[in-house]
Scaffold this motif. Structure first.
Motif, PDB file in Angstrom:
ATOM      1  N   GLN A 175      37.839  43.854  29.682  1.00 34.14           N
ATOM      2  CA  GLN A 175      38.683  43.385  30.903  1.00 34.14           C
ATOM      3  C   GLN A 175      38.462  43.742  32.178  1.00 34.14           C
ATOM      4  OE1 GLN A 175      39.615  44.925  27.794  1.00 34.14           O
ATOM      5  NE2 GLN A 175      41.732  44.965  27.522  1.00 34.14           N
ATOM      6  N   SER A 176      37.748  44.912  32.409  1.00 33.93           N
ATOM      7  CA  SER A 176      37.471  45.509  33.643  1.00 33.93           C
ATOM      8  C   SER A 176      36.138  44.511  34.264  1.00 33.93           C
ATOM      9  CB  SER A 176      36.888  46.884  33.786  1.00 33.93           C
ATOM     10  OG  SER A 176      37.810  47.729  33.503  1.00 33.93           O
ATOM     11  N   ILE A 177      35.230  44.166  33.159  1.00 32.11           N
ATOM     12  CA  ILE A 177      34.178  43.354  33.622  1.00 32.11           C
ATOM     13  C   ILE A 177      34.607  42.009  34.061  1.00 32.11           C
ATOM     14  CG2 ILE A 177      32.121  42.040  32.545  1.00 32.11           C
ATOM     15  CD1 ILE A 177      31.651  44.702  30.793  1.00 32.11           C
ATOM     16  N   THR A 178      35.487  41.392  33.506  1.00 31.52           N
ATOM     17  CA  THR A 178      36.172  40.124  33.753  1.00 31.52           C
ATOM     18  C   THR A 178      36.700  40.177  35.467  1.00 31.52           C
ATOM     19  OG1 THR A 178      36.631  39.394  31.580  1.00 31.52           O
ATOM     20  CG2 THR A 178      38.009  38.314  33.248  1.00 31.52           C
ATOM     21  N   ARG A 179      37.345  41.260  35.610  1.00 34.40           N
ATOM     22  CA  ARG A 179      37.986  41.448  36.790  1.00 34.40           C
ATOM     23  C   ARG A 179      36.942  41.697  37.976  1.00 34.40           C
ATOM     24  NH1 ARG A 179      41.191  46.539  36.427  1.00 34.40           N
ATOM     25  NH2 ARG A 179      42.085  45.937  38.450  1.00 34.40           N
ATOM     26  N   TRP A 180      35.885  42.329  37.519  1.00 31.27           N
ATOM     27  CA  TRP A 180      34.672  42.416  38.552  1.00 31.27           C
ATOM     28  C   TRP A 180      34.157  41.066  38.863  1.00 31.27           C
ATOM     29  CZ3 TRP A 180      33.800  47.726  35.944  1.00 31.27           C
ATOM     30  CH2 TRP A 180      33.990  48.701  36.707  1.00 31.27           C
ATOM     31  N   ASN A 181      33.903  40.373  37.718  1.00 33.07           N
ATOM     32  CA  ASN A 181      33.338  39.262  38.067  1.00 33.07           C
ATOM     33  C   ASN A 181      34.136  37.958  38.831  1.00 33.07           C
ATOM     34  OD1 ASN A 181      30.791  39.955  36.728  1.00 33.07           O
ATOM     35  ND2 ASN A 181      31.326  39.064  34.821  1.00 33.07           N
ATOM     36  N   GLU A 182      35.160  38.284  38.544  1.00 33.27           N
ATOM     37  CA  GLU A 182      36.163  37.481  39.523  1.00 33.27           C
ATOM     38  C   GLU A 182      36.379  37.775  40.866  1.00 33.27           C
ATOM     39  OE1 GLU A 182      41.076  36.237  39.341  1.00 33.27           O
ATOM     40  OE2 GLU A 182      40.266  38.156  38.662  1.00 33.27           O
ATOM     41  N   ARG A 183      36.083  38.895  41.158  1.00 34.73           N
ATOM     42  CA  ARG A 183      35.858  39.416  42.684  1.00 34.73           C
ATOM     43  C   ARG A 183      34.534  39.062  43.087  1.00 34.73           C
ATOM     44  NH1 ARG A 183      39.697  41.578  40.172  1.00 34.73           N
ATOM     45  NH2 ARG A 183      41.498  42.533  40.948  1.00 34.73           N
ATOM     46  N   TYR A 184      33.668  39.249  42.392  1.00 36.07           N
ATOM     47  CA  TYR A 184      32.191  38.830  42.955  1.00 36.07           C
ATOM     48  C   TYR A 184      32.079  37.457  43.077  1.00 36.07           C
ATOM     49  CZ  TYR A 184      27.141  38.327  42.816  1.00 36.07           C
ATOM     50  OH  TYR A 184      26.019  37.993  43.016  1.00 36.07           O
ATOM     51  N   GLN A 185      32.407  36.535  42.430  1.00 30.44           N
ATOM     52  CA  GLN A 185      32.554  34.977  42.632  1.00 30.44           C
ATOM     53  C   GLN A 185      33.134  34.439  43.712  1.00 30.44           C
ATOM     54  OE1 GLN A 185      33.921  33.798  38.818  1.00 30.44           O
ATOM     55  NE2 GLN A 185      32.231  34.571  37.680  1.00 30.44           N
ATOM     56  N   ILE A 186      34.414  35.401  44.156  1.00 24.38           N
ATOM     57  CA  ILE A 186      35.109  34.971  45.186  1.00 24.38           C
ATOM     58  C   ILE A 186      34.180  35.107  46.799  1.00 24.38           C
ATOM     59  CG2 ILE A 186      37.061  35.818  46.822  1.00 24.38           C
ATOM     60  CD1 ILE A 186      38.714  36.073  44.184  1.00 24.38           C
ATOM     61  N   VAL A 187      33.833  36.471  46.791  1.00 25.41           N
ATOM     62  CA  VAL A 187      32.889  36.968  47.759  1.00 25.41           C
ATOM     63  C   VAL A 187      31.612  35.975  48.030  1.00 25.41           C
ATOM     64  CG1 VAL A 187      31.610  38.824  48.758  1.00 25.41           C
ATOM     65  CG2 VAL A 187      33.903  39.135  47.698  1.00 25.41           C
ATOM     66  N   GLU A 188      30.958  35.579  46.688  1.00 26.39           N
ATOM     67  CA  GLU A 188      29.765  34.883  46.825  1.00 26.39           C
ATOM     68  C   GLU A 188      30.160  33.566  47.330  1.00 26.39           C
ATOM     69  OE1 GLU A 188      26.092  34.020  43.562  1.00 26.39           O
ATOM     70  OE2 GLU A 188      28.302  33.397  42.998  1.00 26.39           O
TER      71      GLU A 188
END
Length: 397
Positions: free
Chosen positions: A267-280
């Protein structure tokens, strides 16, 4: 103009309530050493090892004091000794060449591409020129190279691969977990990694002999049969007397707080990737900024983000760094002359023989790095990207 950001780039999430309860339970027993157990007790460290082995999908797992110690133990277990050349990325953090130097090896630095991955042409040349038979592959800042091609290159030349997965716990290439390509893999549970025990590390392998050697190296005091994810007793027949005790055992307290984090890691990995995609998304199209391209085969864990400003001068890079900081955005720049915090480049590793790495130097000169802690909301991530785009536009102009 984007507003000021007031969040902290170094503030981690609080540990799960289950981790706090588990820590208190361990403290109340007073039994912190991994082998200080009653006769039939499994213990927190052994339980963590078996749970991580199952999550990672590997044969064996050993818990140690840090990711750096995991690398040193892996190198020793694989037979690296004084004077041996060991290949590694020219772009990595200091504990990687430090681990090679600590066991007496000589780091041979391999150039990187503009997307921060190993330059395979240079790798092949360095294998031939150095005679190295071990590659300590750093998946630096979470970027996986073409792992299928890497394995082909190294297998054909009889080069053993040890993966440094400090930034790729849970990442995968073509659906196969990072850490499951090489002979051994090393993970970190230092505060800024994907699980947080302050300091800590995990070492995995499918090779029973290497697992046995690593276990003795970690300091098992011949209590290797009490490990939750180790090989059978016969694997220790030679290793038990051949390997020195390096006293690098994980303790019960750290294992206790890691187990509840492992239970929610996906679940933490999913949350990190959500944040990464927004910044990218926010950085793409910003004047001067070139985000790092990720191959379709790569499934990353976006706990940090990197970008280049290839047309900026040193002065512009310094201005970008300063102006971003003034707006509350904490960037790290790999082009500086001196190490800053956790950021360093090969020129500052004086324990490594200086090497000519023009392609890497050109990339690092305009490379920036930024943490993305889970304490950031998605709105925070959008704001940070907006600020960076605004500052870059001003600097570019």
């Amino acid at each position: 103009m984007a507003s000021q950001f007031t969040g902290s780039f170094t503030q981690q999430e609080a540990l799960p309530a289950g981790a706090v309860d588990a820590a208190v339970a361990v403290l109340q027993t007073g039994r912190l050493h991994r082998y200080n157990l009653t006769e039939d007790e499994i213990g927190e460290v052994s339980a963590l090892e078996s749970e991580y082995r199952d999550w990672q999908g590997c044969g064996f797992c050993l818990a140690v004091t840090s990711g750096g110690q995991a690398m040193q133990i892996a190198l020793r277990a694989c037979g690296v000794s004084a004077g041996d050349p060991v290949l590694t990325n020219a772009f990595t953090l200091a504990p990687v060449p430090g681990a090679i130097a600590a066991v007496g090896g000589k780091p041979v630095l391999v150039e990187i591409t503009e997307d921060l991955r190993l330059d395979f042409d240079d790798l092949e040349q360095k294998i031939e020129a150095s005679g190295a038979r071990v590659l300590l592959l750093s998946h630096m800042r979470g970027h996986l190279c073409d792992m299928d091609r890497l394995v082909q290159i190294c297998d054909a030349r009889k080069v053993l691969v040890i993966e440094d997965c400090a930034h790729t716990m849970g990442a995968s290439w073509n659906g196969r977990r990072s850490g499951n390509f090489g002979k051994m893999a090393c993970f970190s549970t230092q505060t800024y990694k994907h699980m947080n025990s302050g300091e800590g590390g995990l070492l995995t392998t499918d090779d029973a002999a290497l697992a046995a050697r690593a276990t003795i190296l970690s300091g098992s005091y011949m209590q290797y049969e009490r490990h939750g994810a180790g090989p059978d007793a016969e694997a220790f027949a030679a290793a038990r007397l051949d390997m020195p005790n390096c006293s690098a055992r994980m303790d019960a307290l750290r294992a206790a707080i890691l187990r509840p984090q492992l239970a929610v890691l996906d679940q933490s990995i999913t949350r990190w990737n959500e944040r990464y995609q927004i910044v990218e998304r926010g950085l793409r199209g910003a004047p001067g900024i070139t985000p790092i391209t990720r191959p379709i085969q790569e499934q990353p864990v976006g706990s940090s983000i990197q970008f280049r400003v290839p047309d900026f001068t040193d002065a512009q890079c310094q201005t970008l760094l300063a102006e971003s900081a003034a707006r509350g955005v904490d960037l790290k720049w790999f082009g500086g002359q001196d190490p800053s915090g956790f950021t360093s480049a090969h020129g500052s590793w004086r324990y490594v023989t200086p090497q000519n790495l023009p392609r890497t130097d050109a990339v690092l000169a305009t490379l920036f790095d930024m943490r993305l802690p889970l304490t950031f909301s998605t709105e925070d991530c959008a704001l940070v990207a907006s600020i960076l785009g605004n500052v870059a536009e001003t600097v570019a102009a």
